[in-house]
Design a protein around this motif. Sequence first.
Motif, PDB file in Angstrom:
ATOM      1  N   LEU A   1       0.814  -1.216   0.000  1.00 31.99           N
ATOM      2  CA  LEU A   1       0.000   0.000   0.000  1.00 31.99           C
ATOM      3  C   LEU A   1       0.844   1.260   0.000  1.00 31.99           C
ATOM      4  CD1 LEU A   1      -2.846  -0.965   2.505  1.00 31.99           C
ATOM      5  CD2 LEU A   1      -2.679  -1.383   0.047  1.00 31.99           C
ATOM      6  N   THR A   2       2.106   1.151   0.354  1.00 32.21           N
ATOM      7  CA  THR A   2       2.966   2.336   0.427  1.00 32.21           C
ATOM      8  C   THR A   2       3.279   2.928  -0.943  1.00 32.21           C
ATOM      9  OG1 THR A   2       4.870   0.840   0.504  1.00 32.21           O
ATOM     10  CG2 THR A   2       4.022   1.677   2.608  1.00 32.21           C
ATOM     11  N   ILE A   3       3.018   2.193  -2.015  1.00 30.17           N
ATOM     12  CA  ILE A   3       3.350   2.709  -3.345  1.00 30.17           C
ATOM     13  C   ILE A   3       2.240   3.591  -3.914  1.00 30.17           C
ATOM     14  CG2 ILE A   3       4.735   0.655  -3.801  1.00 30.17           C
ATOM     15  CD1 ILE A   3       2.510  -0.263  -5.734  1.00 30.17           C
ATOM     16  N   PHE A   4       1.105   3.652  -3.237  1.00 27.54           N
ATOM     17  CA  PHE A   4      -0.036   4.380  -3.787  1.00 27.54           C
ATOM     18  C   PHE A   4      -0.062   5.812  -3.287  1.00 27.54           C
ATOM     19  CE2 PHE A   4      -1.789  -0.081  -3.571  1.00 27.54           C
ATOM     20  CZ  PHE A   4      -1.555  -0.343  -4.918  1.00 27.54           C
TER      21      PHE A   4
ATOM     22  N   ARG B   1      -8.837  15.918  -6.623  1.00 32.98           N
ATOM     23  CA  ARG B   1      -8.063  15.941  -7.858  1.00 32.98           C
ATOM     24  C   ARG B   1      -7.910  14.522  -8.417  1.00 32.98           C
ATOM     25  NH1 ARG B   1      -2.809  19.270  -6.124  1.00 32.98           N
ATOM     26  NH2 ARG B   1      -3.167  17.990  -4.271  1.00 32.98           N
ATOM     27  N   PRO B   2      -7.869  14.378  -9.752  1.00 33.33           N
ATOM     28  CA  PRO B   2      -7.783  13.034 -10.350  1.00 33.33           C
ATOM     29  C   PRO B   2      -6.460  12.339 -10.026  1.00 33.33           C
ATOM     30  CG  PRO B   2      -7.515  14.736 -12.021  1.00 33.33           C
ATOM     31  CD  PRO B   2      -7.932  15.451 -10.768  1.00 33.33           C
ATOM     32  N   VAL B   3      -6.516  11.023 -10.008  1.00 39.53           N
ATOM     33  CA  VAL B   3      -5.336  10.197  -9.740  1.00 39.53           C
ATOM     34  C   VAL B   3      -4.943   9.507 -11.031  1.00 39.53           C
ATOM     35  CG1 VAL B   3      -4.445   8.234  -8.420  1.00 39.53           C
ATOM     36  CG2 VAL B   3      -6.019   9.858  -7.341  1.00 39.53           C
ATOM     37  N   HIS B   4      -3.646   9.444 -11.313  1.00 41.74           N
ATOM     38  CA  HIS B   4      -3.164   8.806 -12.532  1.00 41.74           C
ATOM     39  C   HIS B   4      -3.338   7.296 -12.435  1.00 41.74           C
ATOM     40  CE1 HIS B   4      -1.585  12.585 -13.982  1.00 41.74           C
ATOM     41  NE2 HIS B   4      -0.877  12.753 -12.874  1.00 41.74           N
ATOM     42  N   SER B   5      -3.748   6.721 -13.538  1.00 37.45           N
ATOM     43  CA  SER B   5      -3.911   5.266 -13.594  1.00 37.45           C
ATOM     44  C   SER B   5      -2.599   4.605 -14.008  1.00 37.45           C
ATOM     45  CB  SER B   5      -5.024   4.894 -14.576  1.00 37.45           C
ATOM     46  OG  SER B   5      -4.709   5.362 -15.885  1.00 37.45           O
TER      47      SER B   5
END
Length: 796
Positions: A304-307, A314-318
């Motif tokens: 979970l630390t990579i997210f 604001r939008p999150v990159h996929s």
Amino acid sequence: MNPLAPNHQEEYKLKDTNPQLGERWPYGGLRGGGGWIGSDRATSTYDLVEQMYYLYVRVVKAKDLPPNQVTGNCDAYVEVKLGNYKGKTMHFEKKTNPEWNQVFAFSKEKIQSTVLEVFVRDREMVTRDDYIGKVIVDLHEVPTRVPPDSPLAPQWYRLEDHRRGETKVKGEIMLAVWMGTQADEAFPDAWHSDAASVHGEGVFSIRSKVYVSPKLWYLRVNVIEAQDVESQDKSQPPQVLVKAQVGNQILKTKLCATRTTSPFWNEDLLFVAAEPFEEQLVLSVENKATSSKDEVVGRISLPLTIFEKRLDHRPVHSRWFNLEKFGFGVLEADKRKEHKFSTRVHLRVCLEGAYHVLHESTLYISDQRPTARQLWKQPIGILEVGILSAQGLLPMKTKDGHGTTDAYCVAKFGLKWVRTRTITESINPKWNEQYTWEVYDPCTVITLGVFDNCHLGGGEKPGGGGGAAKDSKIGKVRIRLSTLETDRIYTNSFPLLVLHSSGVKKMGELQLAIRLTCLSLANMIYLYAHPLLPKMHYIHPFTVNQLDSLRYQAMSIVAARLARAEPRLRKEVVEYMLDVDSHMWSMRRSKANFFRIVSLFSGMISMTKWLDEVCQWKNPVTSVLVHVLVFILICYPELILPTIFLYMFLIGIWNYRSRPRNPPHMDTKLSWAEAVHPDELDEEFDTFPTSKAQDVVRMRYDRLRSVAGRIQTVVGDMATQGERFQALLSWRDRRATSLFIVFCLIAAVVLYVTPFKIIALVASVYLLRHPRFRSKLPSVPSNFFRRLPPQSDSML
């Protein structure tokens, strides 16, 4: 006829007490969780409890201890004796210079001797030789220490053996002995004479402690699509879904409607995660091979630390993630091919920090801040609670043939939980411990619960049955901060009421001293016009089903993390404090909510009867005055609204005389706990699913309870809204009522001097305004209304 009916009403009421509270005497910053560690906002006084004096003995270390003549070793421990009380340190094997650094606290009220004896013993010599040596301290020579004085420096004492008419020196021991109060920083971790009978591992479960709830985040996993999905059966395309798991939480997307190697979902899966992040996000793509069998075609495990941690909308990159093939036994030679043509999944994952993670009943919420500390505002007050004592507790278990109770108290507000020390074998325990919380919103609830400690050893388990012992609940108190006046000390005795299968039962009384200090009245009033929860709850709200699931998962995580502390805060304690069963179906709760609604319409019924009396001219003077008023309002319609607001202003001023003097408490009559039928109680305490016979009855009964539980919640929400209308002028929340009656006065004046046509035109333009000029956030009147206190605080 219920034996607990009206003659018990006085017994169930709140009582005023006059405890001998200490004067404003200072105490150490960390003592008893008096504030956050290092916080400059922690209070500098300890004046909401009765001062209790203790004799403190700090056993630091020893040196030059003689070895055993037989074994050549020394397994030393220290026994501190004061009258009939004895406390022992741990023992060290084969050490002639042991270090213990343990503190013993003896209550001054129970001191039965004028000297303190400190023995150093060898564990292997106990049957042959009582001690290696001892030190005797005259209590008249013991100094008194009051924080913030520096801790008393320990000093070396010679160990002397006075047997056979001669004195021998056998090493030295370092001690510090002083007289102090419960404000001393050594108090929480000390061995207490109040629990002298507890030994071994049970010692760790009797100490007072401060706990901090884990920092919870919502994990939003947006599963968009996948590519290159292959099934074991090459003859037909796969029909797949994605299963996501975080710890014990498992969620699945819907099955892709078409059979394809590039399925598309675009579904959100929501989880609760706690810092530090120990679990991983495990994703697996599963193919629906048959109606009863799913085959895993790929899997990946992500920390979970990579997210990204998102603090707004604001939008999150996929991102694309390659899945590892599952169950194919891929050889090293095929690794390059697998990496090139592996199944991929397209995800948009983030940790939501702009929401408040609910892990308690929304009726009794104690914290409304978002997860991210960057979004926290300054505190608007300080809450100080003195947990004084309990009176008349019922025996909860048997020990040596007689009933006894080993009571401790737990308080929860915001992220901070506190637990007092356990007073053993007493139905009238005295804790006299004071704790402090920072307040960020006045429309929150502090919960205090009293429990019987069943993990001390040496006693029978509650009920005499087998299985793991659980700490028994004695009772609970809830106090809404908005019902408290600022800078006033409330000293009340709260009855501890618990509903059993036999009916409502008073388990004793809890004596508290409470003070809410306001740091900024302007900021406190400013909050009444703002949303109750962070704005993300309104901009991107969750569904009802999502909230129910997330609340349960958050509660489970909090219970699991607090159970890993030392001493443990057990699961049954956390569940009782968080009201996890408040949404379960019961006939009693449904009746109580129904009669809450009925009581709201009683005012309309009274108004109808009064109007009928006017029409019947039972009081001619009143009838004439009403006719005159009607004629005036018909002739001058612009006076209607000013008259209504002026009337509400006068009613609010009139009701000030009968305002509540004490915070509200559990109301057995409101909870419908006294007139409940025994069969209905049997239904309420039945297991879920039901344990009744017959499969058909079980299915129907569970369905009824599930549906009726939702109806019960809706009825309760309706009652809550009506009670908030009543709270506008009832002075239950003094600040809210003050703001409302001032508004009524201003509105009456403005409406009096402004033509009615202008008011109607402005109101219609505002109500019909374009959506561009509307905000997704609730309006100021809506925020103010939602903060008004309902009577649900007083329900069992």
